[in-house]
Motif scaffolding. Structure first.
Motif, mmCIF file in Angstrom:
data_model
loop_
_atom_site.group_PDB
_atom_site.id
_atom_site.type_symbol
_atom_site.label_atom_id
_atom_site.label_comp_id
_atom_site.label_asym_id
_atom_site.label_seq_id
_atom_site.Cartn_x
_atom_site.Cartn_y
_atom_site.Cartn_z
ATOM 1 N N ILE A 219 6.250 6.621 5.627
ATOM 2 C CA ILE A 219 6.212 6.012 4.303
ATOM 3 C C ILE A 219 7.036 4.728 4.284
ATOM 4 O O ILE A 219 6.596 3.692 3.753
ATOM 5 C CB ILE A 219 6.713 7.014 3.242
ATOM 6 C CG1 ILE A 219 5.719 8.178 3.137
ATOM 7 C CG2 ILE A 219 6.884 6.326 1.890
ATOM 8 C CD1 ILE A 219 6.147 9.261 2.178
ATOM 9 N N GLN A 220 8.227 4.764 4.889
ATOM 10 C CA GLN A 220 9.027 3.536 4.981
ATOM 11 C C GLN A 220 8.283 2.461 5.761
ATOM 12 O O GLN A 220 8.314 1.277 5.397
ATOM 13 C CB GLN A 220 10.370 3.828 5.654
ATOM 14 C CG GLN A 220 11.328 4.657 4.821
ATOM 15 C CD GLN A 220 12.751 4.525 5.320
ATOM 16 O OE1 GLN A 220 13.256 3.418 5.514
ATOM 17 N NE2 GLN A 220 13.413 5.651 5.519
ATOM 18 N N GLN A 221 7.614 2.856 6.825
ATOM 19 C CA GLN A 221 6.879 1.878 7.626
ATOM 20 C C GLN A 221 5.695 1.308 6.853
ATOM 21 O O GLN A 221 5.416 0.102 6.931
ATOM 22 C CB GLN A 221 6.413 2.522 8.928
ATOM 23 C CG GLN A 221 5.887 1.527 9.949
ATOM 24 C CD GLN A 221 5.539 2.195 11.260
ATOM 25 O OE1 GLN A 221 4.830 3.195 11.307
ATOM 26 N NE2 GLN A 221 6.066 1.654 12.354
ATOM 27 N N ALA A 222 5.008 2.149 6.102
ATOM 28 C CA ALA A 222 3.891 1.667 5.285
ATOM 29 C C ALA A 222 4.386 0.688 4.225
ATOM 30 O O ALA A 222 3.741 -0.338 3.951
ATOM 31 C CB ALA A 222 3.179 2.849 4.628
ATOM 32 N N GLU A 223 5.534 0.972 3.637
ATOM 33 C CA GLU A 223 6.103 0.054 2.644
ATOM 34 C C GLU A 223 6.496 -1.274 3.298
ATOM 35 O O GLU A 223 6.331 -2.344 2.699
ATOM 36 C CB GLU A 223 7.315 0.711 1.979
ATOM 37 C CG GLU A 223 6.939 1.880 1.081
ATOM 38 C CD GLU A 223 8.144 2.645 0.545
ATOM 39 O OE1 GLU A 223 7.966 3.431 -0.406
ATOM 40 O OE2 GLU A 223 9.256 2.448 1.077
ATOM 41 N N GLN A 224 7.008 -1.205 4.512
ATOM 42 C CA GLN A 224 7.334 -2.429 5.255
ATOM 43 C C GLN A 224 6.081 -3.278 5.476
ATOM 44 O O GLN A 224 6.104 -4.498 5.287
ATOM 45 C CB GLN A 224 7.962 -2.064 6.602
ATOM 46 C CG GLN A 224 8.314 -3.256 7.475
ATOM 47 C CD GLN A 224 8.604 -2.856 8.918
ATOM 48 O OE1 GLN A 224 7.838 -2.102 9.520
ATOM 49 N NE2 GLN A 224 9.694 -3.361 9.469
ATOM 50 N N ILE A 225 4.991 -2.635 5.866
ATOM 51 C CA ILE A 225 3.745 -3.357 6.113
ATOM 52 C C ILE A 225 3.232 -4.005 4.829
ATOM 53 O O ILE A 225 2.789 -5.162 4.831
ATOM 54 C CB ILE A 225 2.694 -2.411 6.719
ATOM 55 C CG1 ILE A 225 3.140 -1.949 8.111
ATOM 56 C CG2 ILE A 225 1.325 -3.089 6.794
ATOM 57 C CD1 ILE A 225 2.310 -0.830 8.689
ATOM 58 N N ARG A 226 3.329 -3.281 3.717
ATOM 59 C CA ARG A 226 2.867 -3.854 2.446
ATOM 60 C C ARG A 226 3.723 -5.047 2.036
ATOM 61 O O ARG A 226 3.212 -6.057 1.527
ATOM 62 C CB ARG A 226 2.883 -2.776 1.365
ATOM 63 C CG ARG A 226 1.887 -1.644 1.610
ATOM 64 C CD ARG A 226 1.910 -0.616 0.499
ATOM 65 N NE ARG A 226 1.214 0.598 0.905
ATOM 66 C CZ ARG A 226 1.779 1.791 1.054
ATOM 67 N NH1 ARG A 226 3.081 1.944 0.794
ATOM 68 N NH2 ARG A 226 1.081 2.839 1.437
ATOM 69 N N ALA A 227 5.038 -4.955 2.253
ATOM 70 C CA ALA A 227 5.927 -6.076 1.943
ATOM 71 C C ALA A 227 5.585 -7.281 2.825
ATOM 72 O O ALA A 227 5.607 -8.431 2.355
ATOM 73 C CB ALA A 227 7.381 -5.663 2.143
ATOM 74 N N TYR A 228 5.270 -7.021 4.077
ATOM 75 C CA TYR A 228 4.872 -8.090 4.994
ATOM 76 C C TYR A 228 3.598 -8.771 4.511
ATOM 77 O O TYR A 228 3.516 -10.012 4.455
ATOM 78 C CB TYR A 228 4.674 -7.503 6.390
ATOM 79 C CG TYR A 228 3.930 -8.401 7.350
ATOM 80 C CD1 TYR A 228 4.592 -9.422 8.031
ATOM 81 C CD2 TYR A 228 2.565 -8.231 7.577
ATOM 82 C CE1 TYR A 228 3.915 -10.255 8.910
ATOM 83 C CE2 TYR A 228 1.878 -9.053 8.456
ATOM 84 C CZ TYR A 228 2.562 -10.064 9.116
ATOM 85 O OH TYR A 228 1.881 -10.880 9.980
ATOM 86 N N ARG A 229 2.594 -7.982 4.153
ATOM 87 C CA ARG A 229 1.322 -8.571 3.727
ATOM 88 C C ARG A 229 1.497 -9.377 2.436
ATOM 89 O O ARG A 229 0.873 -10.437 2.268
ATOM 90 C CB ARG A 229 0.272 -7.474 3.540
ATOM 91 C CG ARG A 229 -0.155 -6.804 4.845
ATOM 92 C CD ARG A 229 -1.382 -5.925 4.629
ATOM 93 N NE ARG A 229 -1.734 -5.167 5.802
ATOM 94 C CZ ARG A 229 -2.405 -5.642 6.845
ATOM 95 N NH1 ARG A 229 -2.787 -6.913 6.843
ATOM 96 N NH2 ARG A 229 -2.686 -4.863 7.873
ATOM 97 N N ALA A 230 2.344 -8.899 1.531
ATOM 98 C CA ALA A 230 2.596 -9.646 0.291
ATOM 99 C C ALA A 230 3.275 -10.976 0.596
ATOM 100 O O ALA A 230 2.936 -12.017 0.017
ATOM 101 C CB ALA A 230 3.453 -8.808 -0.659
ATOM 102 N N ALA A 231 4.242 -10.960 1.530
ATOM 103 C CA ALA A 231 4.927 -12.195 1.912
ATOM 104 C C ALA A 231 3.982 -13.153 2.616
ATOM 105 O O ALA A 231 4.079 -14.381 2.449
ATOM 106 C CB ALA A 231 6.127 -11.863 2.808
ATOM 107 N N TRP A 232 3.079 -12.618 3.424
ATOM 108 C CA TRP A 232 2.093 -13.453 4.107
ATOM 109 C C TRP A 232 1.217 -14.185 3.085
ATOM 110 O O TRP A 232 0.986 -15.393 3.197
ATOM 111 C CB TRP A 232 1.233 -12.585 5.023
ATOM 112 C CG TRP A 232 0.221 -13.348 5.822
ATOM 113 C CD1 TRP A 232 -1.026 -13.763 5.410
ATOM 114 C CD2 TRP A 232 0.359 -13.806 7.181
ATOM 115 N NE1 TRP A 232 -1.662 -14.428 6.421
ATOM 116 C CE2 TRP A 232 -0.848 -14.474 7.521
ATOM 117 C CE3 TRP A 232 1.359 -13.695 8.139
ATOM 118 C CZ2 TRP A 232 -1.049 -15.036 8.784
ATOM 119 C CZ3 TRP A 232 1.159 -14.258 9.389
ATOM 120 C CH2 TRP A 232 -0.039 -14.920 9.696
#
Length: 340
Positions: A219-232
Motif C-alpha cells: 500500500i505504501q508503494q502504491a501510494e508512492q507510485i501515485r504521488a510520482y505519477r501526479a508529480a510527473w
C-alpha cells in the motif's frame, strides 16, 4: 499487460553448494540467463550493482555483452549507485553499451543502499561538496549524467586537434539517441519519487521502502507510485512514464521447487532499520502453488499500479533452474492475472 523481467544480484561463492563459484561464472551465467529469458518471451534482464562484494559490480561490460547476444529483450540495472560514478565517463560507457544493444538499455540509477564498506565511494575518488551529504552527491551526479545524455556540446574544442572537429562545442561520444528517456530512478521514499518525476526519469521501486505511514508495504508503494505519477503530470512531461516494482515470486510446480522453496514459512512484511534513524519496510515474498499465487498477487496494489514487474532470481541455483523460475510465472501465473 505488463512487462515482466528478472532481476539478478549476481551473487557468487566458492562454496561447493553454489552453482556460481566465481566472478566469471556470475558474469557469463548472467549473459546466458538473458538469452534464455528472451527465448522464453520475458521482457527484461536487469542486474543489481554492488561494490566491494562478491556480486555484480561493473554493469556496462555485462550489458554490452548481453546486448550483443540478444536481439529483443530490454537490458537494465536496478540500480547503479551514483555515489560511486564519474557521470561523464558513465555517459560514454552507457552510450556505447546502448548502441551495441540497438537501443535496449533501461538503466536504473539511485543513491544506492548501504554498502559493504564504510563510505566506499571515497575509495572511488568521490566526496560530497561542502554542505552536502552522500545522498546529495548521488543526485548531483545523476543530474550531470542526465545533462550529458542530452547530447549537447559543452566542451571547448582544441584549435589544433589531432583529428578534425565538427563545428561548435563538443559533446561526449558515442552518443545514443533516446537513452535519456530510458533512465530510471530507484526511489526509497515518496520525496525521491517525486524528485525523479520532476527530473523526467522513470521510477523503480524495489522490495524495500522507507516506512512513512506504518501501512503494509504494497500500500505504501502504491501510494508512492501515485504521488510520482501526479508529480510527473504536474511537471508537464509529454511522454508516458514507466514504473517498475520488484518481487520475489516462486511458483511451486514440481518437486525441485518444493524442495527449494516449499518450506511453509510465513511470508509477511518486515519492519526494521537499514540505516540509523531510518525505519524501513521490507515487502513480503510470494511462494506457493500457482492458484494460491494468483489469489495473493491479485491483492498487491503496487503491482497493479506498475507497468513493469521484475522477478528477483536466486542466481546461484544456475541458469537452467532460474529460467524455469521465470517460465513458471510467465506460463502459470501471469495469464490469469492479465499480465499476459
Amino acid at each position: 499487460m505488463k512487462k515482466i523481467g528478472f532481476l539478478s544480484f549476481g551473487h557468487w561463492s566458492p562454496s561447493p553448494q553454489s552453482g556460481t563459484r566465481s566472478a566469471g561464472d556470475a558474469l557469463l551465467q548472467s549473459i546466458d540467463l538473458a538469452v534464455a529469458a528472451e527465448e522464453l518471451g520475458a521482457d527484461g534482464a536487469y542486474f543489481r550493482v554492488h561494490h566491494f562484494a562478491r556480486q555484480l559490480a561493473s554493469p556496462f561490460p555485462l550489458l554490452a555483452a548481453a546486448g550483443a547476444k540478444t536481439s529483443k529483450i530490454e537490458l537494465g540495472t536496478a540500480v547503479i549507485d551514483m555515489r560511486y560514478e564519474n557521470p561523464l565517463y558513465m555517459a560514454e560507457d552507457s552510450g556505447a553499451a546502448d548502441l551495441i544493444s540497438g537501443g535496449r538499455l533501461q538503466l536504473g540509477i539511485s543513491r544506492g543502499s548501504p554498502e559493504q564498506v564504510i563510505d566506499g565511494w571515497r575509495y572511488f575518488g568521490q566526496a560530497p561538496q561542502d554542505g552536502h551529504d552522500d545522498a546529495d552527491m548521488a543526485r548531483i551526479n545523476a543530474e550531470i549524467y542526465l545533462e550529458a545524455l542530452r547530447g549537447q556540446g559543452f566542451a571547448q574544442p582544441n584549435p589544433r586537434p589531432m583529428f578534425p572537429n565538427p563545428p561548435g562545442l563538443l559533446r561526449l561520444e558515442p552518443y545514443s539517441e533516446g537513452l535519456r528517456e530510458r533512465i530510471w530512478w530507484g526511489a526509497a521514499s515518496d520525496a525521491t519519487a517525486i524528485w525523479a518525476a520532476q527530473k523526467g526519469m522513470n521510477l523503480q521501486s524495489s522490495t524495500l521502502k522507507f516506512d512513512e505511514s506504518g501501512k503494509p508495504f504494497h500500500i505504501q508503494q502504491a501510494e508512492q507510485i501515485r504521488a510520482y505519477r501526479a508529480a510527473w503530470k504536474e511537471a508537464g512531461h509529454t511522454r508516458e512514464p514507466r514504473v517498475s516494482v520488484s518481487r520475489s515470486i516462486f511458483a511451486l510446480v514440481n518437486d525441485m521447487d518444493r524442495a527449494y522453496f516449499g518450506t511453509g514459512r510465513s511470508e509477511e512484511d518486515q519492519f526494521g532499520y537499514i540505516e540509523p534513524e531510518k525505519r524501513a519496510v521490507f515487502g513480503r515474498g510470494y511462494t506457493g502453488e500457482p492458484d494460491q499465487l494468483i489469489r495473493d498477487l491479485a491483492q498487491d496494489e503496487a503491482i497493479a499500479e506498475a507497468d513493469t514487474l521484475l522477478l528477483t532470481v536466486p542466481n546461484q541455483l544456475g541458469v537452467d533452474y532460474n529460467a524455469h523460475v521465470i517460465e513458471s510465472i510467465l506460463k502459470h501465473v501471469a495469464p490469469a492475472l492479465g499480465w499476459r
